[in-house]
Design a protein around this motif. Sequence first.
Motif, short mmCIF file in Angstrom:
data_model
loop_
_atom_site.label_atom_id
_atom_site.label_comp_id
_atom_site.label_asym_id
_atom_site.label_seq_id
_atom_site.Cartn_x
_atom_site.Cartn_y
_atom_site.Cartn_z
N ILE A 11 -33.65 -0.09 19.55
CA ILE A 11 -32.19 -0.02 19.48
C ILE A 11 -31.75 -1.23 18.67
O ILE A 11 -31.95 -2.37 19.10
CB ILE A 11 -31.55 -0.06 20.88
N LEU A 12 -31.20 -1.01 17.50
CA LEU A 12 -30.79 -2.13 16.66
C LEU A 12 -29.63 -2.87 17.33
O LEU A 12 -28.70 -2.25 17.83
CB LEU A 12 -30.38 -1.64 15.28
N HIS A 13 -29.71 -4.20 17.30
CA HIS A 13 -28.68 -5.01 17.93
C HIS A 13 -28.48 -6.29 17.11
O HIS A 13 -29.23 -6.54 16.15
CB HIS A 13 -29.02 -5.31 19.39
N PRO A 14 -27.49 -7.12 17.46
CA PRO A 14 -27.19 -8.32 16.67
C PRO A 14 -28.37 -9.28 16.51
O PRO A 14 -28.49 -9.95 15.49
CB PRO A 14 -26.04 -8.98 17.42
N GLY A 15 -29.26 -9.34 17.49
CA GLY A 15 -30.44 -10.19 17.36
C GLY A 15 -31.34 -9.74 16.22
O GLY A 15 -31.88 -10.55 15.47
N HIS A 16 -31.49 -8.43 16.07
CA HIS A 16 -32.28 -7.90 14.95
C HIS A 16 -31.62 -8.26 13.62
O HIS A 16 -32.30 -8.66 12.66
CB HIS A 16 -32.40 -6.37 15.04
N GLY A 117 -33.41 -18.63 16.88
CA GLY A 117 -32.71 -17.78 17.84
C GLY A 117 -31.23 -17.79 17.54
O GLY A 117 -30.75 -18.52 16.66
N THR A 118 -30.50 -17.00 18.25
CA THR A 118 -29.05 -16.98 18.11
C THR A 118 -28.44 -16.71 19.47
O THR A 118 -29.13 -16.28 20.39
CB THR A 118 -28.61 -15.92 17.07
N THR A 119 -27.18 -16.98 19.59
CA THR A 119 -26.50 -16.75 20.86
C THR A 119 -25.38 -15.74 20.66
O THR A 119 -24.84 -15.62 19.57
CB THR A 119 -25.91 -18.07 21.41
N PRO A 120 -25.04 -15.05 21.73
CA PRO A 120 -23.94 -14.09 21.63
C PRO A 120 -22.66 -14.74 21.12
O PRO A 120 -22.36 -15.89 21.44
CB PRO A 120 -23.78 -13.59 23.07
N GLN A 121 -21.94 -13.99 20.30
CA GLN A 121 -20.71 -14.49 19.71
C GLN A 121 -19.49 -14.23 20.57
O GLN A 121 -18.45 -14.83 20.38
CB GLN A 121 -20.50 -13.87 18.32
N PHE A 122 -19.59 -13.28 21.51
CA PHE A 122 -18.47 -12.98 22.39
C PHE A 122 -19.00 -12.52 23.73
O PHE A 122 -20.17 -12.14 23.86
CB PHE A 122 -17.53 -11.95 21.76
N ASP A 123 -18.16 -12.56 24.73
CA ASP A 123 -18.53 -12.21 26.09
C ASP A 123 -19.05 -10.77 26.16
O ASP A 123 -18.43 -9.85 25.65
CB ASP A 123 -17.32 -12.37 27.01
N GLY A 124 -20.20 -10.60 26.77
CA GLY A 124 -20.77 -9.27 26.96
C GLY A 124 -21.68 -8.79 25.85
O GLY A 124 -22.29 -7.73 25.97
N GLU A 125 -21.78 -9.54 24.74
CA GLU A 125 -22.64 -9.12 23.64
C GLU A 125 -24.11 -9.25 24.07
O GLU A 125 -24.49 -10.25 24.66
CB GLU A 125 -22.37 -9.99 22.41
N LEU A 126 -24.91 -8.25 23.77
CA LEU A 126 -26.30 -8.22 24.20
C LEU A 126 -27.24 -8.35 23.01
O LEU A 126 -27.03 -7.72 21.98
CB LEU A 126 -26.59 -6.93 24.96
N TYR A 127 -28.30 -9.14 23.18
CA TYR A 127 -29.27 -9.40 22.13
C TYR A 127 -30.68 -8.95 22.51
O TYR A 127 -31.65 -9.49 22.02
CB TYR A 127 -29.29 -10.89 21.81
#
Length: 141
Positions: A11-16, A117-127
């Motif tokens: 599942i493509l996500h912001p971490g990818h 690594g990276t961190t979520p940019q907004f509340d609830g964002e999943l990596y």
Amino acid sequence: MKVVAQGTFDILHPGHVHYLREGKSIGDELHVIIARASNVTHKAPPVLPDQQRRAMVASLEMVDKAHLGHTEDIFVPIQEIDPDVILLGHDQHHDDSEIETALAARDIDCTVRRASGTTPQFDGELYSTGDIIERICAERC
């Protein structure tokens, strides 16, 4: 300079996206190897078929070429691509020194690096694909 990134990409996500953008930023060509479901043994196998995951990754603007992994030898696509850098995800299970040893044994001259690594940019964002699946199951199942 050729860079190789690899992963399951179920599942493509912001971490990818972060990982692949970083790969593209360090080279001229970004090749991505998508693990075949039959080779994924360190976690639950992917839900999506191999070809679908490859097509999704190939559609990303920073990816020059998306490849399916080899069914028996994960280093076959590496030999074919002949990269300058293999960029591992910051949280991937691979042991850098084991990969470097295997590359040297095959006479493949490239550097192994870890992505940041990276961190979520907004509340609830999943990596994490696992976290996304858990949230879907919690909210929809």
